[in-house]
Enzyme design. Structure first.
Site, PDB file in Angstrom:
ATOM      1  N   TYR A 100       0.819  -1.206   0.000  1.00 27.99           N
ATOM      2  CA  TYR A 100       0.000   0.000   0.000  1.00 27.99           C
ATOM      3  C   TYR A 100       0.854   1.259   0.000  1.00 27.99           C
ATOM      4  O   TYR A 100       1.924   1.279   0.570  1.00 27.99           O
ATOM      5  CB  TYR A 100      -0.901   0.033   1.230  1.00 27.99           C
ATOM      6  N   SER A 147     -13.500  -5.024   1.601  1.00 32.95           N
ATOM      7  CA  SER A 147     -14.362  -4.472   0.560  1.00 32.95           C
ATOM      8  C   SER A 147     -15.842  -4.695   0.840  1.00 32.95           C
ATOM      9  O   SER A 147     -16.600  -5.118  -0.043  1.00 32.95           O
ATOM     10  CB  SER A 147     -13.986  -5.070  -0.809  1.00 32.95           C
ATOM     11  N   GLY A 181     -17.214   0.888  -3.146  1.00 32.06           N
ATOM     12  CA  GLY A 181     -18.113   2.039  -3.125  1.00 32.06           C
ATOM     13  C   GLY A 181     -19.388   1.860  -3.919  1.00 32.06           C
ATOM     14  O   GLY A 181     -20.307   2.675  -3.811  1.00 32.06           O
ATOM     15  N   THR A 228     -22.665   1.793  -1.950  1.00 28.24           N
ATOM     16  CA  THR A 228     -23.184   3.035  -1.364  1.00 28.24           C
ATOM     17  C   THR A 228     -24.323   3.592  -2.210  1.00 28.24           C
ATOM     18  O   THR A 228     -25.079   4.448  -1.756  1.00 28.24           O
ATOM     19  CB  THR A 228     -22.098   4.110  -1.264  1.00 28.24           C
TER      20      THR A 228
END
Length: 345
Positions: free
Chosen positions: A53, A233, A238, A241
């Site tokens: 990361y 996840s 996303g 959402t």
């Protein structure tokens, strides 16, 4: 905040874990520290990172998330934080990581942990995970196993031996897997038992309303072998959402980084997302709350890894930890699942 024992370990982890892969890419150090402080104030004691990361993986941001976590960690009571990180495997051709890396062998695993400990400014990590298998297997949106792609790789026994050396040296307390399949988990468990090597206490896999394949084989295996699921996840990049339903160009990783979410670039995803959004509306919840509460409420989930790019998003995600879905809500979710089963495996 609730806490749960992680697998066979002595680790008591918060049911919500803060993921850090936006740190150093979408979030500055100051923003990341604010998120970490907010999560701690809410009772989160579990932080997950990786040498890879920030994401998307780039040479320029390699190790950035660990460095940012490390600069925060040095002012925390170390024994109150459960810190997890991961060693990158060779299968993705990331040449800036130890020259490849060439393998998940002892030399690479030793080099990886030393680098992580330096960046994290600590003497040990509580959970050290293999980020993805070295062997041939489908992952990150691939959905079929292809035996024609078999290749030489470090044996699982040798990987366990290398991890065992880190545990004996006090640099790692417990070991886990990530992005694994049933055969891999079973083999790690079998060899650890046969050769008295460190047992696998967790597996970090994607799990959300769009991807429930963990339930098919992994749930039974991991329950019987006391391997906890760290579900990542939970909002499906996303998508769950609902923001992309109203604005396909909404801000988010799917639009910011081309080709980054290929797992979700499949024909059944959009209608499934729309159907789950309707369920949320029918029960007076936000799509985000429905998706997170579903994952948090599953009996086999030890901790759910959440990530955010703002404090507002983080607080909304943390609020879901106190929500419980009704039987009617779960039945409605399963009805959608049976119609649109696992469109993003």
């Amino acid at each position: 905040m609730q806490y749960q024992q992680l697998g066979r370990s002595a680790l008591e982890v918060s049911r919500v874990c803060l993921g850090t892969m936006t740190f150093g890419q979408q979030n500055t150090e100051a923003e990341a520290h604010a998120q970490l402080d907010c999560a701690r104030a809410a009772g989160v004691n579990f932080i997950d990172t990786a040498e890879l990361y920030a994401v998307p993986a780039r040479a320029e941001t390699y190790g950035a998330s660990e460095r940012i976590v490390g600069s925060w960690l040095r002012r925390q009571p170390r024994d109150q934080i459960v810190l997890a990180t991961k060693v990158a495997g060779p299968a993705r051709g990331l040449q800036w990581i130890r020259g490849g890396p060439l393998a998940l062998d002892a030399a690479n695993i030793q080099a990886a942990i030393e680098g992580s400990l330096t960046r994290l400014q600590t003497d040990y990590v509580d959970l050290y995970q293999l980020h993805w298998p070295e062997r041939n297997q489908p992952m990150f949106g691939q959905w079929q196993y292809d035996p024609a792609r078999e290749r030489d790789c470090t044996s699982i026994h040798d990987q366990l031996e290398a991890l065992s050396a880190l545990v004996k040296a006090g640099k790692v307390r417990y070991v886990g897997l990530s992005n694994e399949h049933p055969w891999g988990v079973a083999e790690f468990v079998r060899l650890a038992r046969e050769y008295d090597l460190p047992c696998i206490v967790s597996v970090q896999n994607a799990y959300n309303l769009l991807n429930r394949i963990y339930e098919y084989g992994m749930a039974e295996l991991c329950e019987r072998e006391s391997v906890g699921l760290l579900a990542y996840s939970p909002l499906g990049f996303g998508l769950l959402t609902g923001k992309y339903l109203t604005d396909p160009k909404a801000a988010g990783r799917l639009n910011a980084f081309a080709g980054f979410g290929q797992r979700y670039d499949k024909p059944g995803v959009a209608p499934a997302v729309a159907a789950y959004a309707r369920v949320a509306k029918d029960f007076g919840r936000s799509p985000t709350a429905l998706a997170l509460a579903f994952v948090l409420g599953r009996w086999f989930v030890s901790s759910t890894i959440i990530g955010a790019t703002s404090i507002e998003q983080l607080k909304e995600n943390l609020d879901a930890a106190d929500m419980t879905l009704s039987g009617d809500e779960l039945a409605a979710i399963d009805s959608v699942h049976l119609q649109w089963s696992n469109p993003a495996p």
